[in-house]
Write a protein that holds these residues in place. Structure first.
Motif: not given
Length: 330
Positions: A194-195, A201-205, A260-261
């Motif tokens: 999860i981490a 996710f943060v990097t992609a956005v 989302w988790v």
């Protein structure tokens, strides 16, 4: 389109009812005849879901990849053993704790809490797509059940049948091809750490000028989110869907992932895309019994926002319907 929670539930049912048992594979429709012939007589050893795709492992380095797409669905019939994590969904809604709540059948005839129902033999079928539905046919006691409609793939053990209809993708892959497919997908909270998934996710956005409302639907950015979860997550974050990804504050992006988790786990456990918080027992039962009472903004175009009373807007974003509140998400 089936969203991630449905595909994880389907994978779990395959794990409980097919893994370790020889399957007879066929393609009644004929479009997957060669692939079915390769699988016929083999024993599945592993089933995994990643986002909206399912992968089933067989010997000799063969994997079955299925992407249901918009119209695909699996129908199960015969003896169906419930996944205990699904069967014990009573009282584990995530944001509520409704222990002791009786099963609720929604307005589509679905048992919203256990979703699949008790094991059954040849007289019942369970349809698993975006919304899991069950239907009983007391007049049909034949085994195996007759083929109905355009069945791309039928997998049959001595007691359980699974029919696949209308998928976007149904193909045989090698292990390397399967791994390449998975590597191209964004993080899935039920597959990835999860981490680590949060950082991906943060990097992609943060790199993207694309609207966050489109990025949440991009399976290369994050796996499993579809139209319903997209609209609901944006509302829950008070986030304008048109905000470029790179302009969304990092703490908000992290909040989206963490939401989302939670929502994905709730969806897997209950079979429902339940996105409303803070419900009392009566409100919870209404929400589980009726999809109209289950969401903040999805499918509520023209109706007043449940929070501020502003009319919910419906527009198209990347050819998909988007519902949002122009005041709460200004």
């Amino acid at each position: 389109m089936p969203e991630g929670h449905s595909v994880h539930r389907i994978a779990r049912q395959f794990s409980h009812n097919f893994v370790g048992r020889a399957v007879a594979a066929s393609s009644p429709q004929g479009r997957f005849a060669e692939g079915a012939a390769l699988l016929d007589g083999r024993v599945p050893s592993l089933v995994r879901a990643v986002g909206k795709q399912m992968f089933m492992s067989f010997d000799d380095d063969l994997w079955l990849r299925v992407h249901l797409g918009i119209y695909g669905a699996w129908d199960f019939a015969g003896e169906i053993t419930l996944d205990p994590t699904i069967a014990s969904a009573n009282g584990r809604m995530g944001q509520t704790n409704q222990r002791g709540t009786d099963p609720v059948f929604d307005d589509a005839g679905e048992n919203s809490l256990t979703s699949i129902g008790a094991p059954r033999r040849a007289r019942g079928a369970v349809r698993m797509s975006e919304q899991t539905k069950s239907r009983e046919d007391d007049t049909d006691a034949t085994w195996p059940p007759p083929v109905v409609g355009q069945v791309r793939l039928r997998l049959l053990t001595d007691v359980t049948c699974a029919d696949l209809r209308g998928p976007t993708a149904c193909q045989i892959q090698t292990a390397d091809e399967m791994l390449a497919t998975v590597a191209a997908l964004g993080p899935d909270p039920l597959v990835d750490d999860i981490a680590v998934g949060e950082e991906r996710f943060v990097t992609a956005v943060a790199k993207k000028p694309t609207a966050i409302g489109q990025l949440l639907m991009d399976q290369k950015v994050v796996s499993g989110i579809g139209n319903v979860y997209r609209a609901e997550m944006l509302f829950r974050a008070n986030l304008n869907p048109h905000t470029p990804g790179r302009d969304v504050p990092m703490e908000v992006v992290r909040g989206l992932w963490r939401d989302w988790v939670v929502l994905l786990q709730v969806g897997v456990e209950t079979g429902q895309m339940m996105t409303m918080d803070g419900l009392d027992a009566d409100g919870y039962r209404r929400a589980m019994a009726s999809r109209d009472d289950r969401h903040w903004v999805y499918h509520r175009a023209g109706l007043p926002c449940r929070v501020c009373g502003t009319e919910i807007v419906l527009e198209e974003m990347a050819a998909r319907k988007l519902y949002w509140c122009p005041r709460c998400q200004a």
